[in-house]
Design an enzyme around this catalytic site. Structure first.
Site, mmCIF file in Angstrom:
data_model
loop_
_atom_site.group_PDB
_atom_site.id
_atom_site.type_symbol
_atom_site.label_atom_id
_atom_site.label_comp_id
_atom_site.label_asym_id
_atom_site.label_seq_id
_atom_site.Cartn_x
_atom_site.Cartn_y
_atom_site.Cartn_z
ATOM 1 N N ASP A 290 35.678 43.423 29.965
ATOM 2 C CA ASP A 290 36.182 44.482 30.984
ATOM 3 C C ASP A 290 37.192 45.408 30.346
ATOM 4 O OD1 ASP A 290 37.894 45.941 32.775
ATOM 5 O OD2 ASP A 290 38.003 44.243 34.144
ATOM 6 N N LYS B 184 41.566 54.424 34.164
ATOM 7 C CA LYS B 184 42.738 54.051 33.333
ATOM 8 C C LYS B 184 42.684 54.468 31.853
ATOM 9 C CE LYS B 184 42.316 50.728 36.699
ATOM 10 N NZ LYS B 184 41.230 50.660 37.597
ATOM 11 N N PHE C 4 40.354 38.895 37.818
ATOM 12 C CA PHE C 4 40.854 40.257 38.578
ATOM 13 C C PHE C 4 40.265 40.398 39.811
ATOM 14 C CE2 PHE C 4 40.872 44.630 39.705
ATOM 15 C CZ PHE C 4 42.198 44.828 39.547
ATOM 16 N N THR C 5 40.887 40.767 40.578
ATOM 17 C CA THR C 5 40.489 41.117 42.230
ATOM 18 C C THR C 5 39.109 41.105 42.327
ATOM 19 O OG1 THR C 5 41.554 43.260 42.468
ATOM 20 C CG2 THR C 5 42.970 41.327 42.768
ATOM 21 N N ARG D 49 51.532 41.847 42.752
ATOM 22 C CA ARG D 49 50.666 40.962 42.141
ATOM 23 C C ARG D 49 50.809 39.359 41.969
ATOM 24 N NH1 ARG D 49 45.991 44.409 41.230
ATOM 25 N NH2 ARG D 49 45.850 43.756 43.267
ATOM 26 N N PHE E 20 45.061 42.374 49.883
ATOM 27 C CA PHE E 20 46.164 43.002 49.713
ATOM 28 C C PHE E 20 46.236 44.420 50.076
ATOM 29 C CE2 PHE E 20 44.473 44.943 45.776
ATOM 30 C CZ PHE E 20 43.433 43.778 45.549
ATOM 31 N N TYR F 46 21.100 67.458 40.055
ATOM 32 C CA TYR F 46 21.036 66.135 40.658
ATOM 33 C C TYR F 46 20.696 65.287 39.359
ATOM 34 C CZ TYR F 46 19.917 62.102 43.570
ATOM 35 O OH TYR F 46 19.892 60.823 44.054
HETATM 36 N N1 F0G Z 1 39.084 45.715 36.099
HETATM 37 C C1 F0G Z 1 40.406 45.842 35.716
HETATM 38 C C2 F0G Z 1 41.086 45.101 34.805
HETATM 39 C C3 F0G Z 1 41.068 46.737 36.540
HETATM 40 O O1 F0G Z 1 42.470 46.761 36.392
HETATM 41 C C4 F0G Z 1 40.675 47.337 37.677
HETATM 42 C C5 F0G Z 1 41.160 48.230 38.578
HETATM 43 C C6 F0G Z 1 39.074 47.251 37.809
HETATM 44 C C7 F0G Z 1 38.437 46.255 37.017
HETATM 45 C C8 F0G Z 1 38.411 47.862 39.059
HETATM 46 O O2 F0G Z 1 38.166 49.110 38.590
HETATM 47 O O3 F0G Z 1 39.486 50.284 40.523
HETATM 48 O O4 F0G Z 1 37.919 51.493 39.018
HETATM 49 O O5 F0G Z 1 37.164 50.060 40.694
HETATM 50 N N2 F0G Z 1 42.484 48.197 38.826
HETATM 51 C C9 F0G Z 1 43.254 48.867 39.340
HETATM 52 C C10 F0G Z 1 44.771 48.464 39.423
HETATM 53 C C11 F0G Z 1 42.893 49.156 41.006
HETATM 54 O O6 F0G Z 1 45.599 49.069 40.102
HETATM 55 O O7 F0G Z 1 44.888 47.692 38.582
HETATM 56 P P1 F0G Z 1 38.116 50.367 39.755
#
Ligand code: F0G
Length: 466
Positions: free
Chosen positions: A217, A260, A126-127, A384, A451, A74
Site C-alpha cells: 500500500d 497523499k 486499513f479501513t 481512529r 465512521f 476519452y
Molecule cells: N490506504 C491508506 C493507507 C490510506 O490512508 C487510504 C486513505 C487509502 C488506502 C484509501 O485511499 O482515500 O484514495 O480511496 N486514507 C485517507 C485517510 C482516507 O484520511 O487516511 P483513498
C-alpha cells in the site's frame, strides 16, 4: 549558549485561501448538528482542518500549469502516458491501471486476486483495504509486530511485519489460500509508522519462496522512504527517490492513493509487474472506474499527479513535510500530551485512551475527544479507534483495537508553523478540561465504513462538555 539554526519550507506562498474563526456557540451547534462526527461538519465550520492529509495538499505552480495541459480525450490521453512514465521511473511497476482513488485500486486488485475463503495478511488493517478484501471473500489477518499496538513503544520501525505471525498463518491455512500480503508503507492506523528495508526484504524472500505476492500500500511510501533514510543503517547517503525505488523493487505491485504523497486532490492507481494480473485488472477497470487509460481521472488530474510524483520525492520537500509533523508532535510532548511515539509521517496521533482514562471504550473516547477539540478551537481531527474499526463480520460485535486514537493529520504545504502552535495550544486546553468531557453512544450506525457517516448522542446531558 547554543545557536539555533532553523530551516524553513522550500516554497513560498503565491495564492491564499481565507479561513474564518467561529464562536464557541456556533461550534457547539455545528457539532450537535453533525451528530458529534467531525466527518459530518461543513468544511467552512472548521478553522484549521486536520481531518486528513488525503486530497488536501496545496499543488505547486507547475502542477497547476500542468492542469492546463490536460488532454481530455476519452482514450489514450497524453497525460496517461506521462503518469505511466512517472510511475515506471519512480515506483518501477511496468503496468499501470489508473483508478479514481486508492480504494478503486484496492477494489480491482481484491476482485482479481482473492478467491472465496482466502486469507490476506497485512501489517495492521486499513479501513477501505480490509473491507474490499472482505467483500471479495477474503479474511484479513494482522501480522504487524506487537510493538505497533503499543503507543509508548519507541521502536524505530513500528510498521514491520512479524515474520513469525506470517509463517504461522501460512502454516495454518496453506500458502495456496494466501494470494498476497499487503504491506502498508507507512502504516496509517499504527500512527504513520514506517517499515524498514531489512524487514521488507525478509518478507519478500519468504513470500517468493511460498508463491505469495507482496503488494505495497504505497499511499505514503515516500514518507516511509524518508524514515529509512533517517533511521536505517546504510541509507543516510541515499536519496529518497532511490530508496523508494529499492522498496518497490522488493514488491510485485502496489495500490496507491495519489491523494497523499503525490500532492494531488484526486487520483490513484494499481501498479503490477505480472502481465496476466494486469490484463485481468484492465478488464475490470472498465467496469468500475473508466477506460484503462483514465480510470476515473480527468486528463488534467493525471498530469497533476505525474508532476506531483516528481515533486514528492524531492529530499527538501519531504524533510519539510515530515519536519512540520515533528514540530507539532514535539510541542505536544513538551506539554505532556500522550501521543503515539515515535512521531509518525503524516499525522500526530493523540492517545485518547490515555488522555481520558475515565471514559470506557464503549463510550468512544477518541470520537468524544475529536468533538471536544472542535468545540474548543475549531480544529477538525479524526477518530481512529473503535468507531473506525467497525464490527467483526462474523460475530457482529464492536472491534476494540488496542489503539484508541485521535489523528491530527497535516495536509502537505498548506499550514504554517503558526497554525501548528495554535493546534498544540488548543490540545493542551482540552486536556485541562478532560474531567468535564462526556462519552458518546451511536444514534445511527451505517453498515459499511461506519465512521464516515455515523451519528452519536452524548451521555448524561447535552453537549460534549458537562
Ligand atoms: N490506504 C491508506 C493507507 C490510506 O490512508 C487510504 C486513505 C487509502 C488506502 C484509501 O485511499 O482515500 O484514495 O480511496 N486514507 C485517507 C485517510 C482516507 O484520511 O487516511 P483513498
Amino acid at each position: 549558549m547554543t545557536r539555533r539554526r532553523s530551516w524553513a519550507e522550500p516554497w513560498k506562498i503565491k495564492v491564499v485561501e481565507p479561513i474564518r474563526m467561529t464562536t464557541r456557540g456556533e461550534r457547539e451547534a455545528a457539532i450537535r448538528e453533525a451528530g458529534y462526527n467531525t466527518f459530518l461538519l461543513r468544511a467552512e465550520e472548521c478553522y484549521i482542518d486536520l481531518l486528513t492529509d488525503s486530497g488536501t495538499s496545496a499543488m505547486s505552480d507547475r502542477q497547476w500549469a500542468g492542469m492546463m495541459l490536460g488532454d481530455e480525450s476519452y482514450a489514450g490521453s497524453r497525460n496517461f502516458y506521462a503518469l505511466q512514465d512517472a510511475v515506471r521511473t519512480y515506483y518501477g511497476y511496468e503496468h499501470l491501471i489508473p483508478a479514481h482513488q486508492g480504494r478503486g485500486a484496492e477494489h480491482i486488485l481484491s476482485q482479481v486476486v482473492i478467491k472465496d475463503g482466502d486469507f490476506i495478511p497485512g501489517n495492521m488493517y486499513f479501513t477501505t483495504t480490509r473491507l474490499h478484501q472482505e467483500l471479495a471473500g477474503g479474511t484479513f489477518r494482522d501480522v504487524i509486530i506487537d510493538e505497533a499496538h503499543d503507543p509508548a513503544s519507541e521502536k524505530a520501525f513500528k510498521g514491520d511485519v512479524d515474520l513469525a505471525k506470517l509463517r504461522a498463518l501460512v502454516d495454518e491455512v496453506g500458502a495456496e489460500r494466501v494470494p498476497y500480503i499487503t504491506v502498508g508503507v507507512t502504516v496509517n492506523l499504527a500512527g504513520g509508522q514506517p517499515v524498514s528495508m531489512a524487514n521488507l526484504s525478509e518478507v519478500a524472500a519468504y513470500c517468493r519462496e511460498h508463491g505469495i505476492l507482496v503488494i505495497l500500500d504505497a499511499t505514503r511510501a515516500v514518507e516511509n522512504a524518508y524514515f529509512i533514510q533517517q533511521r536505517e543503517d546504510g541509507y543516510a547517503q541515499k536519496s529518497v527517490a532511490r530508496i523508494l525505488r529499492e522498496m518497490c523493487d522488493l514488491s510485485d505491485g502496489a495500490t496507491m492513493s495519489g491523494k497523499k504523497d503525490s500532492l494531488v486532490n484526486i487520483g490513484g492507481w494499481l501498479g503490477v509487474r505480472d502481465p496476466q494480473i494486469a490484463e485481468r485488472a484492465r478488464n475490470l477497470v472498465v467496469v468500475y472506474e473508466g477506460l484503462h487509460t483514465y480510470g476515473g481521472m480527468a486528463g488534467r488530474d493525471m498530469e497533476a499527479m505525474a508532476r506531483g510524483i516528481v515533486e514528492s520525492v524531492d529530499d527538501d520537500h519531504i524533510r519539510a513535510r515530515i519536519g512540520q509533523v515533528e514540530y507539532l508532535g514535539n510541542a505536544l510532548i513538551a506539554g505532556g500530551v500522550p501521543i503515539v511515539r515515535p512521531i509518525g509521517g503524516h499525522a500526530v496521533f493523540l492517545d485518547a485512551a490515555a488522555m481520558l482514562p475515565n471514559l470506557p471504550r464503549d463510550a468512544f473516547p477518541a470520537q468524544a475527544l475529536a468533538a471536544a477539540l472542535y468545540v474548543e478551537s475549531g480544529i477538525r481531527s479524526m477518530e481512529r479507534g473503535a468507531v473506525s474499526a467497525g464490527r467483526d463480520p462474523t460475530t457482529g460485535e464492536h472491534r476494540f483495537p488496542a489503539l484508541e486514537l485521535v489523528r491530527l493529520t497535516i495536509p502537505r504545504r498548506v499550514y504554517t508553523q503558526a497554525h501548528m502552535d495554535v493546534v498544540a495550544e488548543s490540545v493542551l486546553e482540552v486536556l485541562e478540561q478532560r474531567d468535564r468531557m462526556r462519552g458518546l453512544a451511536f444514534s445511527y450506525e451505517p453498515e459499511h465504513l461506519r465512521f464516515f457517516q455515523a451519528r452519536f448522542e452524548t451521555f448524561g446531558g447535552d453537549g460534549i462538555f458537562a
